[in-house]
Design a protein around this motif. Structure first.
Motif, PDB file in Angstrom:
ATOM      1  N   GLY A   1       9.348  14.707 -58.289  1.00  0.00           N
ATOM      2  CA  GLY A   1       7.713  15.382 -59.170  1.00  0.00           C
ATOM      3  C   GLY A   1       6.535  14.981 -58.791  1.00  0.00           C
ATOM      4  O   GLY A   1       6.426  13.577 -57.548  1.00  0.00           O
ATOM      5  N   ASN A   2       5.394  14.371 -60.367  1.00  0.00           N
ATOM      6  CA  ASN A   2       4.499  13.923 -59.603  1.00  0.00           C
ATOM      7  C   ASN A   2       5.075  11.979 -60.196  1.00  0.00           C
ATOM      8  O   ASN A   2       3.675  11.449 -60.599  1.00  0.00           O
ATOM      9  CB  ASN A   2       3.426  14.250 -60.190  1.00  0.00           C
TER      10      ASN A   2
ATOM     11  N   CYS B   1      -0.913   7.414 -54.153  1.00  0.00           N
ATOM     12  CA  CYS B   1      -1.365   8.937 -54.517  1.00  0.00           C
ATOM     13  C   CYS B   1      -1.881   9.777 -53.362  1.00  0.00           C
ATOM     14  O   CYS B   1      -3.379   9.348 -53.109  1.00  0.00           O
ATOM     15  CB  CYS B   1      -2.091   9.069 -56.069  1.00  0.00           C
TER      16      CYS B   1
ATOM     17  N   GLU C   1      -0.419  16.575 -50.942  1.00  0.00           N
ATOM     18  CA  GLU C   1       0.943  17.034 -50.649  1.00  0.00           C
ATOM     19  C   GLU C   1       1.154  16.865 -49.162  1.00  0.00           C
ATOM     20  O   GLU C   1       0.024  17.714 -48.458  1.00  0.00           O
ATOM     21  CB  GLU C   1       1.346  18.070 -51.745  1.00  0.00           C
TER      22      GLU C   1
ATOM     23  N   THR D   1       3.495   9.288 -53.510  1.00  0.00           N
ATOM     24  CA  THR D   1       3.852   8.914 -52.427  1.00  0.00           C
ATOM     25  C   THR D   1       4.548   7.491 -51.150  1.00  0.00           C
ATOM     26  O   THR D   1       3.069   7.306 -51.442  1.00  0.00           O
ATOM     27  CB  THR D   1       2.821   9.678 -50.787  1.00  0.00           C
TER      28      THR D   1
ATOM     29  N   CYS E   1       0.477  10.277 -60.939  1.00  0.00           N
ATOM     30  CA  CYS E   1      -0.586  10.027 -60.239  1.00  0.00           C
ATOM     31  C   CYS E   1      -1.321  11.441 -61.117  1.00  0.00           C
ATOM     32  O   CYS E   1      -1.033  12.246 -61.033  1.00  0.00           O
ATOM     33  CB  CYS E   1      -0.072  10.772 -58.648  1.00  0.00           C
TER      34      CYS E   1
ATOM     35  N   VAL F   1       0.084  13.643 -55.238  1.00  0.00           N
ATOM     36  CA  VAL F   1       1.768  12.955 -55.990  1.00  0.00           C
ATOM     37  C   VAL F   1       2.147  11.775 -54.737  1.00  0.00           C
ATOM     38  O   VAL F   1       1.724  11.498 -54.454  1.00  0.00           O
ATOM     39  CB  VAL F   1       2.593  14.445 -54.859  1.00  0.00           C
TER      40      VAL F   1
END
Length: 343
Positions: free
Chosen positions: A38-39, A78, A81, A68, A60, A66
């Motif tokens: 998820g995040n 962060c 998407e 990354t 984040c 999210v």
């Protein structure tokens, strides 16, 4: 912390020690085993002090972002998407969309630009396509280091100051035209003369070499030991092609030999008005005897003696398509220095 920073929720209340990069966006070092759910991202802090539990969870908190990972999974940030974390510690880091790269320079800064574009500090611009051997430097097409731009726009090797080339090259073939207007060639007695072509005399097509294999592409300089191979054969039959001009000396007439050890060691020195003087590496080369059309010999006691010729490049293989490239910019015989005596 603002919305672009990360809220650290550390297990066991262990503080975060990972290295942080701040150019363009905030980026953290993570361990290669980092996992994203998820995040949230779970990883072992690579800068953790020995003896401490350093498993961390980062959240984040900026809307839509999210965790990354970079492609090498050594860093995270962060990003929105679908974006990718690009960059390096030496340049900068940024979150870029598909089809984009991080472009720029230390002077201009770095920004996400479409692939194939560069960043000039204000705009993303298409990268110029460089031609004629040029390379892109600071947005400009320039010749690589060690080369200079010639008049035709191509990049040529820079020659040391004071260095000039003879224009002759190993592996290439030439005819030798003497001052009497005749081309040097083999007579049916096995000796070379500058005489008119006839049923008993045929001009030679001479390949210049600096070794037995005749390695091509090397310059022929006056200080080079040069060997001469006649690509033509016997006058009557054409047999025995590709023999070397021999090392006959002190009156013996220069002929030919199939044995490289017996090949003559020549030098070619550039003269004015497109001529070259044919001498020997340790001995001179001159007329062998008093005759209307004399043969040649090496003179061991006169090392500076040489015989002048006009050399004209001709195809080594008359069936090679590369022959089209011998004649550059029209007629090769144009633009020579006119040495005719003018009253």
């Amino acid at each position: 912390m603002n919305a672009l920073t990360l809220v650290s929720l550390l297990l066991q209340a262990v503080p975060l020690h990972a290295k942080v990069y701040e150019k363009n966006i905030l980026v953290w070092d993570v361990s290669p085993d980092a996992q994203i759910t998820g995040n949230e991202i779970r990883y072992n802090d690579p800068d953790c002090r020995a003896g401490m539990r350093c498993t961390s969870i980062e959240v984040c908190d900026a809307p839509g972002t999210v965790p990354t990972l970079s492609d090498d999974k050594k860093r995270f940030a962060c990003c929105l998407e679908g974006q990718h974390l690009l960059g390096s510690p030496e340049t900068a880091f940024d979150c870029c969309a598909d089809g984009h790269d991080l472009a720029g320079s230390p002077q201009a800064g770095y920004h996400c630009c479409p692939t194939g574009y560069t960043y000039d500090g204000r705009l993303c611009k298409p990268v110029p396509t460089c031609k004629n051997g040029k390379v892109l430097v600071n947005g400009q097409c320039v010749c690589p280091e060690g080369t200079v731009e010639a008049a035709d726009g191509t990049c040529q090797t820079r020659q040391p100051t004071g260095h000039c080339e003879s224009g002759l090259e190993t592996g290439k073939c030439y005819t030798f035209t003497a001052e009497n207007g005749n081309r040097l060639g083999l007579r049916n007695d096995g000796v070379y003369y500058a005489a008119p072509d006839s049923m008993v005399q045929r001009y030679g097509k001479f390949q210049l070499c600096r070794d037995e294999k005749c390695t091509p592409g090397q310059p022929i300089n006056p200080s080079d030991k040069t060997y001469i191979k006649d690509l033509y054969g016997d006058v009557a039959t054409g047999a025995n092609t590709g023999q070397w001009l021999n090392n006959a000396q002190n009156g013996a007439h220069i002929g030919r030999t199939p044995t490289f050890a017996n090949a003559g060691q020549f030098v070619l020195s550039k003269w004015p008005c497109g001529k070259y003087c044919l001498g020997g590496f340790t001995a001179g080369v001159g007329p062998a005897c008093p005759a209307e059309i004399p043969a040649m010999t090496f003179y061991s006691q006169d090392p500076q003696m040489c015989t002048p010729f006009d050399l004209t490049e001709v195809p080594c293989d008359i069936r090679a398509d590369s022959n089209n490239c011998i004649w550059k910019n029209g007629d090769q015989c144009c633009n020579k220095v006119d040495c005719t005596w003018k009253h």
